[in-house]
Scaffold this motif. Structure first.
Motif, PDB file in Angstrom:
ATOM      1  N   PHE A   1       0.795  -1.231   0.000  1.00  0.00           N
ATOM      2  CA  PHE A   1       0.000   0.000   0.000  1.00  0.00           C
ATOM      3  C   PHE A   1       0.827   1.281   0.000  1.00  0.00           C
ATOM      4  O   PHE A   1       0.271   2.361  -0.172  1.00  0.00           O
ATOM      5  N   GLY A   2       2.135   1.181   0.184  1.00  0.00           N
ATOM      6  CA  GLY A   2       2.980   2.366   0.139  1.00  0.00           C
ATOM      7  C   GLY A   2       3.206   2.986   1.506  1.00  0.00           C
ATOM      8  O   GLY A   2       2.494   2.694   2.476  1.00  0.00           O
ATOM      9  N   GLU A   3       4.195   3.855   1.571  1.00  0.00           N
ATOM     10  CA  GLU A   3       4.599   4.462   2.843  1.00  0.00           C
ATOM     11  C   GLU A   3       3.500   5.328   3.458  1.00  0.00           C
ATOM     12  O   GLU A   3       3.386   5.439   4.661  1.00  0.00           O
ATOM     13  N   GLY A   4       2.684   5.966   2.622  1.00  0.00           N
ATOM     14  CA  GLY A   4       1.697   6.898   3.152  1.00  0.00           C
ATOM     15  C   GLY A   4       0.348   6.292   3.458  1.00  0.00           C
ATOM     16  O   GLY A   4      -0.618   7.019   3.726  1.00  0.00           O
ATOM     17  N   ALA A   5       0.240   4.969   3.449  1.00  0.00           N
ATOM     18  CA  ALA A   5      -1.054   4.321   3.647  1.00  0.00           C
ATOM     19  C   ALA A   5      -1.565   4.515   5.071  1.00  0.00           C
ATOM     20  O   ALA A   5      -0.790   4.620   6.021  1.00  0.00           O
ATOM     21  N   ASP A   6      -2.888   4.563   5.195  1.00  0.00           N
ATOM     22  CA  ASP A   6      -3.533   4.679   6.511  1.00  0.00           C
ATOM     23  C   ASP A   6      -3.612   3.291   7.140  1.00  0.00           C
ATOM     24  O   ASP A   6      -4.570   2.551   6.935  1.00  0.00           O
ATOM     25  N   LEU A   7      -2.585   2.933   7.908  1.00  0.00           N
ATOM     26  CA  LEU A   7      -2.514   1.594   8.481  1.00  0.00           C
ATOM     27  C   LEU A   7      -3.530   1.362   9.590  1.00  0.00           C
ATOM     28  O   LEU A   7      -3.757   0.221   9.983  1.00  0.00           O
ATOM     29  N   SER A   8      -4.154   2.432  10.077  1.00  0.00           N
ATOM     30  CA  SER A   8      -5.144   2.266  11.155  1.00  0.00           C
ATOM     31  C   SER A   8      -6.360   1.487  10.675  1.00  0.00           C
ATOM     32  O   SER A   8      -7.082   0.890  11.475  1.00  0.00           O
TER      33      SER A   8
ATOM     34  N   ASP B   1       5.839  -4.699 -14.013  1.00  0.00           N
ATOM     35  CA  ASP B   1       6.401  -3.411 -14.414  1.00  0.00           C
ATOM     36  C   ASP B   1       7.215  -2.771 -13.296  1.00  0.00           C
ATOM     37  O   ASP B   1       7.610  -1.609 -13.407  1.00  0.00           O
ATOM     38  N   GLY B   2       7.442  -3.504 -12.211  1.00  0.00           N
ATOM     39  CA  GLY B   2       8.216  -2.981 -11.086  1.00  0.00           C
ATOM     40  C   GLY B   2       7.381  -2.954  -9.820  1.00  0.00           C
ATOM     41  O   GLY B   2       6.147  -3.000  -9.859  1.00  0.00           O
ATOM     42  N   LEU B   3       8.034  -2.877  -8.671  1.00  0.00           N
ATOM     43  CA  LEU B   3       7.347  -2.955  -7.380  1.00  0.00           C
ATOM     44  C   LEU B   3       6.238  -1.925  -7.233  1.00  0.00           C
ATOM     45  O   LEU B   3       5.121  -2.249  -6.802  1.00  0.00           O
ATOM     46  N   GLU B   4       6.526  -0.676  -7.575  1.00  0.00           N
ATOM     47  CA  GLU B   4       5.544   0.387  -7.390  1.00  0.00           C
ATOM     48  C   GLU B   4       4.422   0.297  -8.420  1.00  0.00           C
ATOM     49  O   GLU B   4       3.235   0.397  -8.079  1.00  0.00           O
ATOM     50  N   ASP B   5       4.770   0.103  -9.682  1.00  0.00           N
ATOM     51  CA  ASP B   5       3.752   0.026 -10.729  1.00  0.00           C
ATOM     52  C   ASP B   5       2.848  -1.189 -10.533  1.00  0.00           C
ATOM     53  O   ASP B   5       1.646  -1.121 -10.806  1.00  0.00           O
TER      54      ASP B   5
ATOM     55  N   ALA C   1       1.945  -2.468  -7.764  1.00  0.00           N
ATOM     56  CA  ALA C   1       1.051  -2.211  -6.634  1.00  0.00           C
ATOM     57  C   ALA C   1       0.035  -1.124  -6.938  1.00  0.00           C
ATOM     58  O   ALA C   1      -0.922  -0.933  -6.177  1.00  0.00           O
ATOM     59  N   ALA C   2       0.212  -0.402  -8.048  1.00  0.00           N
ATOM     60  CA  ALA C   2      -0.657   0.736  -8.362  1.00  0.00           C
ATOM     61  C   ALA C   2      -2.144   0.367  -8.431  1.00  0.00           C
ATOM     62  O   ALA C   2      -2.988   1.122  -7.928  1.00  0.00           O
ATOM     63  N   PRO C   3      -2.538  -0.760  -9.049  1.00  0.00           N
ATOM     64  CA  PRO C   3      -3.965  -1.102  -9.074  1.00  0.00           C
ATOM     65  C   PRO C   3      -4.552  -1.304  -7.681  1.00  0.00           C
ATOM     66  O   PRO C   3      -5.678  -0.854  -7.407  1.00  0.00           O
ATOM     67  N   VAL C   4      -3.803  -1.953  -6.784  1.00  0.00           N
ATOM     68  CA  VAL C   4      -4.289  -2.147  -5.412  1.00  0.00           C
ATOM     69  C   VAL C   4      -4.453  -0.796  -4.725  1.00  0.00           C
ATOM     70  O   VAL C   4      -5.452  -0.544  -4.031  1.00  0.00           O
ATOM     71  N   ARG C   5      -3.494   0.072  -4.917  1.00  0.00           N
ATOM     72  CA  ARG C   5      -3.559   1.387  -4.271  1.00  0.00           C
ATOM     73  C   ARG C   5      -4.687   2.228  -4.849  1.00  0.00           C
ATOM     74  O   ARG C   5      -5.329   3.009  -4.118  1.00  0.00           O
ATOM     75  N   LEU C   6      -4.948   2.081  -6.144  1.00  0.00           N
ATOM     76  CA  LEU C   6      -6.078   2.775  -6.755  1.00  0.00           C
ATOM     77  C   LEU C   6      -7.390   2.288  -6.145  1.00  0.00           C
ATOM     78  O   LEU C   6      -8.258   3.103  -5.780  1.00  0.00           O
ATOM     79  N   LEU C   7      -7.534   0.976  -6.024  1.00  0.00           N
ATOM     80  CA  LEU C   7      -8.743   0.431  -5.398  1.00  0.00           C
ATOM     81  C   LEU C   7      -8.890   0.953  -3.975  1.00  0.00           C
ATOM     82  O   LEU C   7      -9.983   1.354  -3.554  1.00  0.00           O
ATOM     83  N   ALA C   8      -7.780   0.938  -3.221  1.00  0.00           N
ATOM     84  CA  ALA C   8      -7.830   1.372  -1.821  1.00  0.00           C
ATOM     85  C   ALA C   8      -8.249   2.826  -1.684  1.00  0.00           C
ATOM     86  O   ALA C   8      -8.821   3.225  -0.660  1.00  0.00           O
TER      87      ALA C   8
ATOM     88  N   TYR D   1      17.678  -4.166   1.665  1.00  0.00           N
ATOM     89  CA  TYR D   1      16.490  -3.852   0.873  1.00  0.00           C
ATOM     90  C   TYR D   1      16.887  -3.374  -0.525  1.00  0.00           C
ATOM     91  O   TYR D   1      16.287  -3.783  -1.534  1.00  0.00           O
ATOM     92  N   ALA D   2      17.905  -2.541  -0.590  1.00  0.00           N
ATOM     93  CA  ALA D   2      18.386  -2.057  -1.892  1.00  0.00           C
ATOM     94  C   ALA D   2      18.950  -3.216  -2.719  1.00  0.00           C
ATOM     95  O   ALA D   2      18.707  -3.297  -3.936  1.00  0.00           O
ATOM     96  N   ASP D   3      19.689  -4.109  -2.074  1.00  0.00           N
ATOM     97  CA  ASP D   3      20.244  -5.272  -2.782  1.00  0.00           C
ATOM     98  C   ASP D   3      19.127  -6.155  -3.325  1.00  0.00           C
ATOM     99  O   ASP D   3      19.201  -6.651  -4.456  1.00  0.00           O
ATOM    100  N   TRP D   4      18.101  -6.371  -2.492  1.00  0.00           N
ATOM    101  CA  TRP D   4      16.966  -7.208  -2.917  1.00  0.00           C
ATOM    102  C   TRP D   4      16.255  -6.582  -4.114  1.00  0.00           C
ATOM    103  O   TRP D   4      15.954  -7.271  -5.090  1.00  0.00           O
ATOM    104  N   LYS D   5      16.002  -5.283  -4.056  1.00  0.00           N
ATOM    105  CA  LYS D   5      15.306  -4.619  -5.165  1.00  0.00           C
ATOM    106  C   LYS D   5      16.124  -4.710  -6.456  1.00  0.00           C
ATOM    107  O   LYS D   5      15.561  -4.901  -7.539  1.00  0.00           O
ATOM    108  N   THR D   6      17.438  -4.581  -6.342  1.00  0.00           N
ATOM    109  CA  THR D   6      18.298  -4.668  -7.530  1.00  0.00           C
ATOM    110  C   THR D   6      18.222  -6.072  -8.141  1.00  0.00           C
ATOM    111  O   THR D   6      18.103  -6.227  -9.362  1.00  0.00           O
ATOM    112  N   GLU D   7      18.274  -7.087  -7.291  1.00  0.00           N
ATOM    113  CA  GLU D   7      18.216  -8.460  -7.802  1.00  0.00           C
ATOM    114  C   GLU D   7      16.843  -8.765  -8.386  1.00  0.00           C
ATOM    115  O   GLU D   7      16.730  -9.409  -9.439  1.00  0.00           O
TER     116      GLU D   7
END
Length: 393
Positions: A83-90, A216-220, A222-229, A301-307
């Protein structure tokens, strides 16, 4: 007792694996089972995972249970990943599950408690295990149009028309990215009308997000889920670490709930945990702890994303290379859609008899509906594979 039983039908994909293993031909190609393979055909442990496991081995002092929800640091990390860093986790709840399949079953059981009379609408086609998992939880299923085999595209308008037949309160299972088995996905622009229809008709989204980072990448991805949310009042997401962290056999996933408010999601979360208590009592710890270590350490985390990105780009290059080889061999654009699809799978669009010929004559193994694992391709075999495909048309 057991004399009352009849043999269960064999799993088509796992049966294919047995046939492949028993095939003595050195040129055989396995395009069946959905695991990522590198250029040497190996499913390796990712470097960041290996390092996290070493740290875990050195620091872990006990093997006692971690609790029904699993590793809380892992759960928090998965919420941010999806959901991304700014998600309302509450308004959100996550619990660790036994793989993505465990998340699907946990959520199916929860929804069966909440809406026992609801129908779950599945894309046509969908992952072969979706309907059995839902039916095992006591839920009814129906299908909505999705894939146009002739063009290799999503039938976006037909999908919307099909979902208009769903009743208020029904559940819609959506592939968040990298559709399995077709590889054909809605564009983010096409996701908007889907979200609006769900809100308008008061349908409940159930998202299967098994391949985040493979499309298309981690952020892209997740974009449909975030749009729905951003539009729907509540939803659930089943997510998996099998593919993007390559921890298949360790079985790590997460069942995620988003409620209308903090109180309602707290109640729903308690019911989700009651479900896992009955299903398997406590989740396994090892790989979830390793994933948590990766997500909490900036360097790992950076190493994982690169791989992960290198894996994604390799699959894209294989798609392009295979589509070009098929164009050369067939002298047509019939298979160009392969380059446009995303994720681990696509369908060739050939008959089951032609798939059988590929197996029998060339040692090329894929599922009967012509679904093939893109990551099972090898760069130096694309031309020969394309020749074989064209020869059976």
């Amino acid at each position: 007792m057991f004399e009352t039983l009849t043999a269960a039908p064999p799993d088509k994909i796992l049966s294919l694996s047995v046939l492949y293993r028993n095939d003595p031909r050195p040129t055989k190609i396995d395009l069946g089972v959905g695991v990522y393979k590198d250029s040497a055909g190996a499913t390796v442990i990712m470097g960041a995972v290996r390092e996290a496991e070493k740290r875990l081995y050195d620091s872990q002092k006990t093997k006692t249970y971690v609790g029904m929800a699993g590793d809380e640091g892992f759960n928090k990390g998965m919420l941010k990943l999806v959901f991304g860093e700014g998600a309302d986790l509450s308004r959100m709840f996550a619990c660790q599950t036994a793989g993505g399949s465990g998340a699907l079953r946990t959520l199916a059981e929860l929804l069966a408690k909440a809406r026992p009379d609801a129908t779950v609408w599945l894309s046509d086609p969908t992952w072969a295990n979706h309907a059995p998992i839902l039916k095992a939880a006591g839920l009814k299923t129906a299908v909505y149009p999705y894939f146009d085999a002739a063009t290799g595209l999503v039938k976006a308008e037909a999908m919307l028309d099909g979902l208009k037949k769903a009743a208020k309160g029904d559940i819609v299972l959506l592939h968040g990215c990298c559709h399995n088995p077709t590889g054909a996905n809605l564009s983010i622009e096409q996701w908007g009308p889907v979200a609006d229809l769900l809100v308008e008709r008061e349908l409940f989204p159930f998202v299967d997000l098994a391949y985040q980072g493979f499309g298309d990448g981690l952020e892209d991805d997740a974009a449909p889920v975030r749009l729905l949310a951003s539009k729907v009042p509540e939803m659930v997401v089943a997510t998996s670490c099998s593919k993007n962290f390559s921890v298949y056999r360790d079985r790590v996933g997460a069942a995620i709930l988003m409620g209308k408010d903090a109180d309602s999601v707290k109640i729903a979360g308690s019911q989700a945990l009651a479900t896992t208590r009955v299903l398997y009592s406590m989740p396994p710890d090892h790989a979830a702890a390793a994933v948590r270590i990766i997500m909490e350490d900036a360097g790992l985390y950076a190493d994982w994303k690169t791989e992960l990105e290198s894996m994604r780009l390799r699959m894209l290059n294989l798609r392009t290379g295979f589509a070009e080889a098929l164009r050369r061999q067939s002298n047509s654009a019939r298979f160009d859609f392969i380059a446009d699809h995303r994720g681990m799978f696509s369908r060739l669009g050939i008959t089951e008899a032609q798939v059988d010929r590929l197996r029998d004559e060339y040692g090329i193994y894929m599922v009967g509906d012509s679904r093939f694992n893109v990551a099972g391709l090898k760069e130096d075999q694309l031309e020969d594979l394309a020749k074989a495909v064209v020869s059976v048309l």
